[in-house]
Design a protein around this motif. Structure first.
Motif, short mmCIF file in Angstrom:
data_model
loop_
_atom_site.label_atom_id
_atom_site.label_comp_id
_atom_site.label_asym_id
_atom_site.label_seq_id
_atom_site.Cartn_x
_atom_site.Cartn_y
_atom_site.Cartn_z
N LYS A 1 1.97 -15.10 8.13
CA LYS A 1 2.15 -15.74 6.39
C LYS A 1 3.22 -14.97 5.97
CE LYS A 1 -2.44 -16.93 4.89
NZ LYS A 1 -3.48 -17.10 3.85
N PHE A 2 3.61 -13.58 6.37
CA PHE A 2 4.87 -13.00 6.11
C PHE A 2 6.11 -13.60 6.47
CE2 PHE A 2 8.29 -9.96 6.50
CZ PHE A 2 8.52 -9.48 5.36
N ILE A 3 5.85 -14.22 7.76
CA ILE A 3 7.27 -14.89 8.32
C ILE A 3 7.43 -16.25 7.45
CG2 ILE A 3 8.07 -16.22 10.15
CD1 ILE A 3 6.59 -14.06 12.00
N LEU B 1 -2.56 -3.24 7.30
CA LEU B 1 -2.02 -2.45 6.25
C LEU B 1 -1.38 -3.51 5.29
CD1 LEU B 1 0.31 0.17 8.06
CD2 LEU B 1 -2.01 0.51 7.15
N GLU B 2 -1.21 -4.65 5.21
CA GLU B 2 -0.45 -5.50 4.30
C GLU B 2 -1.60 -6.22 3.70
OE1 GLU B 2 2.96 -5.29 3.09
OE2 GLU B 2 2.73 -3.61 4.14
N GLY B 3 -2.77 -6.66 4.39
CA GLY B 3 -3.45 -7.30 3.67
C GLY B 3 -3.43 -8.99 3.88
N LYS C 1 0.98 -1.03 -0.13
CA LYS C 1 -0.17 0.01 -0.02
C LYS C 1 0.89 1.18 0.10
CE LYS C 1 -3.74 1.86 2.67
NZ LYS C 1 -4.50 1.61 3.83
N LEU C 2 0.59 2.22 -1.06
CA LEU C 2 1.24 3.46 -0.92
C LEU C 2 0.26 4.48 -0.81
CD1 LEU C 2 3.32 2.92 -4.23
CD2 LEU C 2 4.20 2.51 -2.12
N LEU C 3 0.64 5.49 0.13
CA LEU C 3 -0.14 6.64 0.42
C LEU C 3 0.52 7.76 -0.68
CD1 LEU C 3 -0.57 6.55 4.19
CD2 LEU C 3 -2.15 5.72 2.18
N ILE C 4 -0.30 8.56 -1.55
CA ILE C 4 0.11 9.24 -2.58
C ILE C 4 -0.12 10.95 -2.11
CG2 ILE C 4 0.35 9.90 -4.69
CD1 ILE C 4 1.42 7.20 -4.36
N LYS C 5 0.67 11.76 -1.79
CA LYS C 5 0.48 12.97 -1.76
C LYS C 5 0.02 13.70 -3.05
CE LYS C 5 2.78 17.15 0.16
NZ LYS C 5 3.88 17.55 0.81
N GLN D 1 3.16 2.99 8.47
CA GLN D 1 4.06 2.28 7.61
C GLN D 1 5.51 2.09 7.98
OE1 GLN D 1 2.63 5.10 4.50
NE2 GLN D 1 1.99 3.34 3.22
N LYS D 2 6.23 3.11 8.63
CA LYS D 2 7.40 2.82 9.23
C LYS D 2 7.55 1.70 10.21
CE LYS D 2 8.48 7.50 8.70
NZ LYS D 2 8.74 9.04 9.26
#
Length: 189
Positions: A123-125, A116-118, A2-6, A68-69
């Motif tokens: 599962k990521f691990i 945030l990742e969905g 996910k990207l937040l765009i300004k 996100q950080k």
């Protein structure tokens, strides 16, 4: 991802960016005002600097939230945990390891990651461990048993089943790739 765009403030922005991301080889899963969700792939992902440059050249920029950080810190902690297992041979309990690394409760980190990742942190691990297994099978002469125990699996059979489930291939497939690479190196020497 996910990207937040300004600066993404209208339908034309959505249309423009839906044309630009594919030019970078990135597939969009969803796009709406202020947000682009990219489809995850097993391939190497685009460098953040390239995405940022494209956005900035067109009047946009990436926004980062503290959440996100934190996700990036969680991902780094997972990588560090896997490397610690390989370096020490000691099993790592990822929930405790990540919690200790980031000084936060694992349950809240896991919930944040999922939101945030969905997909779940578990599962990521698993996916990161499977990536490491594939790498070790192709680039080292370690047996599946050695790898299983080094990465904290209870048995080689469990790892073998997980490898097949997540990749569709058995360990022998990756060993075959290793053999082919070694044969090519020898034949070209």
């Amino acid at each position: 991802m996910k990207l937040l765009i300004k600066g993404m403030v209208c339908d034309r922005c959505i249309y423009f960016l839906s044309e630009e991301f594919p030019k970078l080889g990135l597939e969009i899963s969803d796009i709406r005002l202020g947000e682009v969700i990219l489809k995850e792939t097993d391939e190497i992902t685009m460098e953040e600097e390239v995405i940022r440059a494209m956005l900035q050249n067109n009047g946009f920029d990436l926004l980062y939230s503290k959440d996100q950080k934190m996700i990036e810190l969680i991902k780094t902690a997972v990588e560090n945990g896997i490397q610690k297992q390989l370096d020490t041979g000691a099993a790592v309990k990822f929930s405790a390891f990540i919690s200790n690394e980031l000084h936060k409760e694992y349950d809240s980190l896991s919930a944040l990651f999922s939101s945030l990742e969905g997909y779940t942190l578990e599962k990521f691990i698993i996916s990161k461990k499977i990536e490491k297994v594939k790498e070790l099978l192709v680039y080292t002469d370690q047996s599946l048993s050695d790898i299983a125990y080094a990465l904290g699996y209870g048995s080689p059979a469990y790892l073998s089943n997980q490898l097949k489930k997540y990749t569709g291939f058995t360990s022998s497939h990756y060993k075959k790739i290793r053999h082919e690479k070694m044969t090519n190196i020898i034949n070209h020497s």
